[in-house]
Design a protein around this motif. Structure first.
Motif, PDB file in Angstrom:
ATOM      1  N   TRP A   1      -3.671   2.819  -6.457  1.00 36.93           N
ATOM      2  CA  TRP A   1      -3.799   2.049  -5.204  1.00 36.93           C
ATOM      3  C   TRP A   1      -3.418   2.954  -4.041  1.00 36.93           C
ATOM      4  O   TRP A   1      -2.359   3.591  -4.058  1.00 36.93           O
ATOM      5  N   LEU A   2      -4.267   3.023  -3.038  1.00 36.91           N
ATOM      6  CA  LEU A   2      -3.984   3.810  -1.837  1.00 36.91           C
ATOM      7  C   LEU A   2      -4.231   2.953  -0.610  1.00 36.91           C
ATOM      8  O   LEU A   2      -5.311   2.378  -0.453  1.00 36.91           O
ATOM      9  N   ALA A   3      -3.220   2.865   0.270  1.00 38.29           N
ATOM     10  CA  ALA A   3      -3.361   2.160   1.550  1.00 38.29           C
ATOM     11  C   ALA A   3      -3.093   3.154   2.664  1.00 38.29           C
ATOM     12  O   ALA A   3      -1.975   3.653   2.809  1.00 38.29           O
ATOM     13  N   LYS A   4      -4.150   3.468   3.429  1.00 38.37           N
ATOM     14  CA  LYS A   4      -4.019   4.324   4.608  1.00 38.37           C
ATOM     15  C   LYS A   4      -4.100   3.401   5.817  1.00 38.37           C
ATOM     16  O   LYS A   4      -5.133   2.755   6.031  1.00 38.37           O
ATOM     17  N   ILE A   5      -3.038   3.338   6.600  1.00 42.02           N
ATOM     18  CA  ILE A   5      -2.949   2.372   7.692  1.00 42.02           C
ATOM     19  C   ILE A   5      -2.746   3.105   9.011  1.00 42.02           C
ATOM     20  O   ILE A   5      -1.783   3.865   9.185  1.00 42.02           O
ATOM     21  N   ALA A   6      -3.663   2.865   9.930  1.00 40.43           N
ATOM     22  CA  ALA A   6      -3.549   3.402  11.289  1.00 40.43           C
ATOM     23  C   ALA A   6      -2.984   2.312  12.181  1.00 40.43           C
ATOM     24  O   ALA A   6      -3.539   1.216  12.268  1.00 40.43           O
ATOM     25  N   ALA A   7      -1.873   2.602  12.828  1.00 42.27           N
ATOM     26  CA  ALA A   7      -1.212   1.631  13.706  1.00 42.27           C
ATOM     27  C   ALA A   7      -0.264   2.383  14.617  1.00 42.27           C
ATOM     28  O   ALA A   7       0.220   3.471  14.269  1.00 42.27           O
ATOM     29  N   PRO A   8       0.035   1.839  15.785  1.00 39.34           N
ATOM     30  CA  PRO A   8       1.055   2.467  16.633  1.00 39.34           C
ATOM     31  C   PRO A   8       2.388   2.558  15.907  1.00 39.34           C
ATOM     32  O   PRO A   8       2.688   1.744  15.030  1.00 39.34           O
ATOM     33  N   ALA A   9       3.193   3.529  16.285  1.00 38.52           N
ATOM     34  CA  ALA A   9       4.531   3.676  15.703  1.00 38.52           C
ATOM     35  C   ALA A   9       5.463   2.689  16.402  1.00 38.52           C
ATOM     36  O   ALA A   9       6.362   3.070  17.163  1.00 38.52           O
ATOM     37  N   THR A  10       5.260   1.403  16.124  1.00 35.22           N
ATOM     38  CA  THR A  10       5.967   0.355  16.852  1.00 35.22           C
ATOM     39  C   THR A  10       7.470   0.411  16.620  1.00 35.22           C
ATOM     40  O   THR A  10       8.255   0.116  17.529  1.00 35.22           O
ATOM     41  N   GLY A  11       7.904   0.768  15.411  1.00 36.62           N
ATOM     42  CA  GLY A  11       9.332   0.863  15.152  1.00 36.62           C
ATOM     43  C   GLY A  11      10.001   1.887  16.044  1.00 36.62           C
ATOM     44  O   GLY A  11      11.043   1.629  16.655  1.00 36.62           O
ATOM     45  N   ALA A  38       5.972   0.410  10.873  1.00 37.17           N
ATOM     46  CA  ALA A  38       4.556   0.152  11.151  1.00 37.17           C
ATOM     47  C   ALA A  38       3.763  -0.203   9.907  1.00 37.17           C
ATOM     48  O   ALA A  38       2.659  -0.751  10.014  1.00 37.17           O
ATOM     49  N   VAL A  39       4.287   0.109   8.719  1.00 37.73           N
ATOM     50  CA  VAL A  39       3.580  -0.220   7.479  1.00 37.73           C
ATOM     51  C   VAL A  39       4.449  -1.067   6.554  1.00 37.73           C
ATOM     52  O   VAL A  39       4.201  -1.153   5.352  1.00 37.73           O
ATOM     53  N   ALA A  40       5.479  -1.711   7.122  1.00 32.97           N
ATOM     54  CA  ALA A  40       6.363  -2.547   6.309  1.00 32.97           C
ATOM     55  C   ALA A  40       5.554  -3.635   5.611  1.00 32.97           C
ATOM     56  O   ALA A  40       4.677  -4.255   6.199  1.00 32.97           O
ATOM     57  N   GLY A  41       5.840  -3.854   4.349  1.00 34.28           N
ATOM     58  CA  GLY A  41       5.125  -4.861   3.572  1.00 34.28           C
ATOM     59  C   GLY A  41       3.901  -4.345   2.856  1.00 34.28           C
ATOM     60  O   GLY A  41       3.286  -5.074   2.067  1.00 34.28           O
ATOM     61  N   ALA A  42       3.528  -3.090   3.109  1.00 29.08           N
ATOM     62  CA  ALA A  42       2.323  -2.545   2.479  1.00 29.08           C
ATOM     63  C   ALA A  42       2.575  -2.058   1.054  1.00 29.08           C
ATOM     64  O   ALA A  42       1.632  -1.960   0.260  1.00 29.08           O
ATOM     65  N   THR A  43       3.812  -1.738   0.724  1.00 33.00           N
ATOM     66  CA  THR A  43       4.109  -1.321  -0.645  1.00 33.00           C
ATOM     67  C   THR A  43       3.869  -2.490  -1.587  1.00 33.00           C
ATOM     68  O   THR A  43       4.457  -3.558  -1.413  1.00 33.00           O
ATOM     69  N   PRO A  44       2.989  -2.335  -2.567  1.00 34.04           N
ATOM     70  CA  PRO A  44       2.622  -3.488  -3.401  1.00 34.04           C
ATOM     71  C   PRO A  44       3.789  -3.979  -4.251  1.00 34.04           C
ATOM     72  O   PRO A  44       4.562  -3.186  -4.797  1.00 34.04           O
ATOM     73  N   PHE A  45       3.934  -5.307  -4.318  1.00 32.72           N
ATOM     74  CA  PHE A  45       4.939  -5.885  -5.216  1.00 32.72           C
ATOM     75  C   PHE A  45       4.329  -6.152  -6.583  1.00 32.72           C
ATOM     76  O   PHE A  45       4.994  -6.670  -7.475  1.00 32.72           O
ATOM     77  N   TYR A  46       3.047  -5.804  -6.757  1.00 32.79           N
ATOM     78  CA  TYR A  46       2.398  -5.860  -8.063  1.00 32.79           C
ATOM     79  C   TYR A  46       2.756  -4.602  -8.854  1.00 32.79           C
ATOM     80  O   TYR A  46       3.117  -3.572  -8.276  1.00 32.79           O
ATOM     81  N   ARG A  47       2.652  -4.701 -10.176  1.00 29.81           N
ATOM     82  CA  ARG A  47       3.005  -3.571 -11.045  1.00 29.81           C
ATOM     83  C   ARG A  47       1.803  -2.637 -11.160  1.00 29.81           C
ATOM     84  O   ARG A  47       0.922  -2.832 -11.993  1.00 29.81           O
ATOM     85  N   ILE A  48       1.783  -1.640 -10.306  1.00 26.16           N
ATOM     86  CA  ILE A  48       0.690  -0.668 -10.277  1.00 26.16           C
ATOM     87  C   ILE A  48       1.277   0.698 -10.620  1.00 26.16           C
ATOM     88  O   ILE A  48       2.228   1.144  -9.968  1.00 26.16           O
ATOM     89  N   PRO A  49       0.755   1.369 -11.657  1.00 27.67           N
ATOM     90  CA  PRO A  49       1.371   2.627 -12.122  1.00 27.67           C
ATOM     91  C   PRO A  49       1.450   3.712 -11.056  1.00 27.67           C
ATOM     92  O   PRO A  49       2.427   4.452 -11.000  1.00 27.67           O
ATOM     93  N   ALA A  50       0.408   3.812 -10.230  1.00 27.45           N
ATOM     94  CA  ALA A  50       0.386   4.866  -9.216  1.00 27.45           C
ATOM     95  C   ALA A  50      -0.091   4.279  -7.891  1.00 27.45           C
ATOM     96  O   ALA A  50      -1.132   3.612  -7.841  1.00 27.45           O
ATOM     97  N   TYR A  51       0.674   4.500  -6.848  1.00 28.04           N
ATOM     98  CA  TYR A  51       0.253   4.023  -5.530  1.00 28.04           C
ATOM     99  C   TYR A  51       0.802   4.950  -4.456  1.00 28.04           C
ATOM    100  O   TYR A  51       1.737   5.735  -4.681  1.00 28.04           O
ATOM    101  N   ALA A  52       0.227   4.843  -3.264  1.00 24.56           N
ATOM    102  CA  ALA A  52       0.706   5.597  -2.104  1.00 24.56           C
ATOM    103  C   ALA A  52       0.414   4.785  -0.848  1.00 24.56           C
ATOM    104  O   ALA A  52      -0.632   4.131  -0.748  1.00 24.56           O
ATOM    105  N   ILE A  53       1.353   4.825   0.100  1.00 22.76           N
ATOM    106  CA  ILE A  53       1.207   4.143   1.387  1.00 22.76           C
ATOM    107  C   ILE A  53       1.351   5.194   2.474  1.00 22.76           C
ATOM    108  O   ILE A  53       2.388   5.857   2.587  1.00 22.76           O
TER     109      ILE A  53
END
Length: 745
Positions: free
Chosen positions: A475-485, A513-528
């Motif tokens: 699973w890969l999530a690439k998120i473009a967003a302002p650095a609001t934090g 800016a990407v809080a909540g994007a880390t999956p709470f599902y059991r996925i062997p390999a992921y990156a945010i």
């Protein structure tokens, strides 16, 4: 033996108590903090530490360090202390706690200023947030941050009252108990009011004995809200209700976003408006001051202020271009697990792109502050979620020391994060300093929308690899967003040199800016990955923060993967949870209550779930596309596991409110931009749902003995993806953009 009737107490005189007075203070030998309490008492009150006072008429007043903006904190926190104390709920009142580092909310600081990997920022936060007195109301942290100290305060007062009663009865204090405002030993009963004054000189055992689980406890009951009666009859005081002798009223107009400077106003035209007294200008804004607010606001149109903007022009198109460029550019890896490159190498990967727009806070109460400057000191009355930061901003604006500024936190008419900001406090301070008389500054509705600190826009490029059995392998999530934090922290903590130094060396990327994007599902390999985008528009904290869009990305993409795998979406989710029993139970409960049909074509049903701040929720939605291609939400069913519930009714209220807030964000709340100005100028421009649009809502609270989790923001994130998933089932096509507008695939 019947309890003697307590004297009659007027709740409206109790709701907001306090003020300077003479009281008795507990000898707090075991006080665990390095700061002394500064809670003051009125005549006839005895002060027990930093958290409560007991009056000689029997009332118990609890000092609450969190802002009440509808979430019920003026009830739940007093309920904790009243339960441990053994108080009569009919005699419990609340007041805003005075400014003191004792009340610093470290959980709130972590929620707002967390920088994963940013060790310097974290070190600054932990070392100095308490010293700065970060009395933050943010991140659904009120109960989680203050349950333990409130229980300890209630237990300490209970012990001292029991000791005082035991001395009178010549018995062991350990054999005494409390209930409904009385100390009890066998047939002996004494009211708190009779004991409070002599109890303050006692000593405390170590450790403090807390109440056990048995007995008739206040905690866990749906007790009536303390702020309810005054809000219903109109006697509750908000910032706009403040009236001071010789006070004047101000309205303000600020320049467009970016590097804007005021270059011209027509003072002569403004002075012709009846009631206008002054015009105050600086480089960034112009304010009209009058003997009534309507005249002041009318004068702004007559002033016809002109601003010059030297920075680049900002529009909806430029914002989207900036997000796209960021998504195609370098990013920072915020979270990872496993070897994702090996999983993706040579494999068929499913991809999808998503987009969310700017969202306004749109609270009922616009930015408001009343300020009075005299004899080198400033007083402020304002709705604020961060009184210490508001004090710092006001002091800096007029060159005062912070200890020369006194902030009176008021009830807040909504907020959703907007009242973390401090610009209104600074502006009111400047006006009061300039006029040397009390002034009440109220932003107009259009000003409030034009100069909001918006929920940021974001784009996501999602990718996943499915195994032969439909399992997600990567699973890969690439998120473009302002650095609001970073932006939020830099704005709110601009006056702290230690923070500026820590932030300057913090790593690239923004975990907020990407809080909540880390999956709470059991996925062997992921990156945010976070791809910071400079959009030219200020952004800030908005109810649930980045979770409001990262949940949309995750739960919509998961539904798409279920379709690719040929699996029913509910079973697909539960199978991916890998034994997360609490979230799985939420999903199965929502599906059962909602009559889940599998999300089949034509059903108009969608489901989504989320885990957030120690709580779990699943939402089932039925929706369709109605006349004029408008999205219609027919029904929402939510199942919630938020751990132990202090007040179940308030939990239910917050879930219902969050569901509607999330629904508004899914179908409206957004604004475009043109020539550095937001296009939304009023509620009518936001497409907010009305009463007639409100769906049938069912909320099931799942019993749990787990520690309390956050509630106020919990229901917001999963609503939009549940609606999007329902619309896909209803129409056969996928909407990947918020707000959801049929016809945009």
């Amino acid at each position: 033996m019947a309890f003697p009737a307590p004297p009659k107490i007027d709740r409206r005189t109790l709701l907001i108590g306090g003020g300077a007075g003479v009281g008795l203070v507990v000898a707090w030998g075991l006080w665990p903090q390095r700061y002394s309490g500064n809670l003051t008492a009125d005549k006839g009150e005895s002060v027990f530490g930093a958290w409560l006072k007991i009056g000689d008429d029997g009332h118990v007043t609890v000092a609450v360090p969190q802002a009440e903006h509808g979430q019920g904190v003026y009830t739940t926190l007093p309920q904790i202390i009243a339960d441990e104390l053994g108080a009569d709920w009919r005699t419990v009142a609340v007041e805003a706690a005075p400014f003191n580092p004792l009340y610093a909310n470290m959980l709130g600081a972590r929620a707002l200023f967390e920088q994963p990997g940013g060790g310097m920022v974290e070190a600054w936060r932990d070392a100095h947030a308490g010293r700065m007195g970060l009395m933050l109301t943010a991140g659904s942290t009120s109960v989680r941050a203050f349950e333990d100290p409130l229980r300890a305060a209630g237990a300490a007062a209970r012990v001292l009252l029991c000791k005082a009663a035991a001395r009178r009865w010549k018995v062991e204090w350990q054999g005494c108990t409390t209930a409904e405002g009385f100390v009890i030993h066998g047939n002996n009963r004494l009211r708190f009011a009779e004991l409070a004054a002599e109890a303050v000189g006692g000593t405390l055992p170590d450790p403090l004995p807390l109440r056990g689980d048995g007995g008739d406890r206040l905690s866990g009951q749906s007790l009536p809200r303390l702020d309810g009666p005054s809000k219903i009859d109109g006697s509750a005081n908000f910032a706009g209700d403040v009236r001071l002798p010789d006070m004047v009223y101000a309205s303000i107009r600020q320049g467009p976003v970016g590097d804007s400077r005021l270059v011209r106003v027509d003072r002569t035209a403004a002075e012709r408006v009846r009631g206008v007294l002054h015009v105050v200008t600086n480089d960034r804004w112009v304010a009209a001051v009058a003997n009534n607010w309507w005249a002041a606001n009318t004068a702004l149109d007559a002033l016809a202020p002109r601003f010059e903007t030297k920075s680049r022009l900002v529009s909806t198109a430029s914002i989207n271009t900036a997000l796209k460029a960021a998504l195609d550019g370098p990013g920072a890896r915020i979270a990872r697990q496993g070897d994702l490159s090996a999983v993706f190498k040579g494999a068929r990967v499913v991809t999808a792109d998503y987009h969310v727009g700017l969202a306004a806070h749109a609270a009922i109460e616009t930015m408001t502050a009343t300020a009075h400057y005299r004899d080198g000191r400033l007083e402020l009355w304002l709705p604020t979620q961060a009184p210490g930061l508001a004090r710092s901003a006001a002091a800096a604006a007029i060159g005062l020391a912070e200890d020369a500024v006194l902030v009176h936190p008021m009830l807040i008419g909504g907020s959703f994060g907007a009242n973390l900001e401090t610009q209104c406090a600074a502006q009111a301070a400047v006006l009061a300093h300039s006029l040397t008389r009390p002034v009440q500054l109220v932003w107009s509705r259009s000003e409030d929308l034009l100069h909001d600190r918006y929920r940021p826009p974001a784009m996501a490029r999602m990718a996943a690899r499915l195994g032969g059995n439909g399992q997600i392998l990567g699973w890969l999530a690439k998120i473009a967003a302002p650095a609001t934090g970073r932006e939020l922290a830099g704005r709110l903590l601009a006056h702290d040199a230690g923070f500026r130094a820590a932030q300057a060396v913090a790593p690239f990327g923004d975990g907020y800016a990407v809080a909540g994007a880390t999956p709470f599902y059991r996925i062997p390999a992921y990156a945010i990955d976070h791809h910071p985008a400079d959009i030219g528009v200020p952004t800030g904290h908005w109810r649930s923060g980045a979770h409001s869009y990262t949940s949309f990305f995750t739960e919509c993409f998961l539904d798409e993967l279920a379709h690719v795998a040929g699996t029913e979406p509910l079973s697909f989710r539960i199978g991916m949870l890998g034994g997360d029993a609490r979230l799985a139970r939420c999903l199965s409960t929502a599906a059962s209550l909602g009559g889940w049909e599998g999300g089949i074509a034509g059903s108009g049903q969608g489901i989504a779930c989320h885990s957030f701040r120690g709580s779990h929720i699943a939402v089932l939605v039925e929706a369709h596309v109605g006349e004029g291609q408008a999205v219609s939400v027919d029904r929402i069913v939510a199942a919630v596991d938020c751990g132990r519930q202090i007040n179940p009714d308030i939990v239910r209220q917050q879930i219902q409110g969050g569901l509607l807030f999330g629904m508004a964000a899914a179908t409206g709340s957004a604004t475009g931009f043109k020539a550095n100005l937001a296009e939304a100028r009023g509620f009518g421009d936001l497409g907010l749902p009305r009463l007639a649009d409100t769906p049938d809502i069912t909320v099931e609270l799942i019993s749990s003995e787990a520690e309390p989790g956050g509630v106020s923001e919990l229901a917001v994130p999963p609503v939009a993806p549940a609606i999007a998933n329902a619309l896909q089932a209803a129409t056969g096509y996928r909407l990947r953009r918020l707000p959801l507008i049929p016809g945009t695939v």
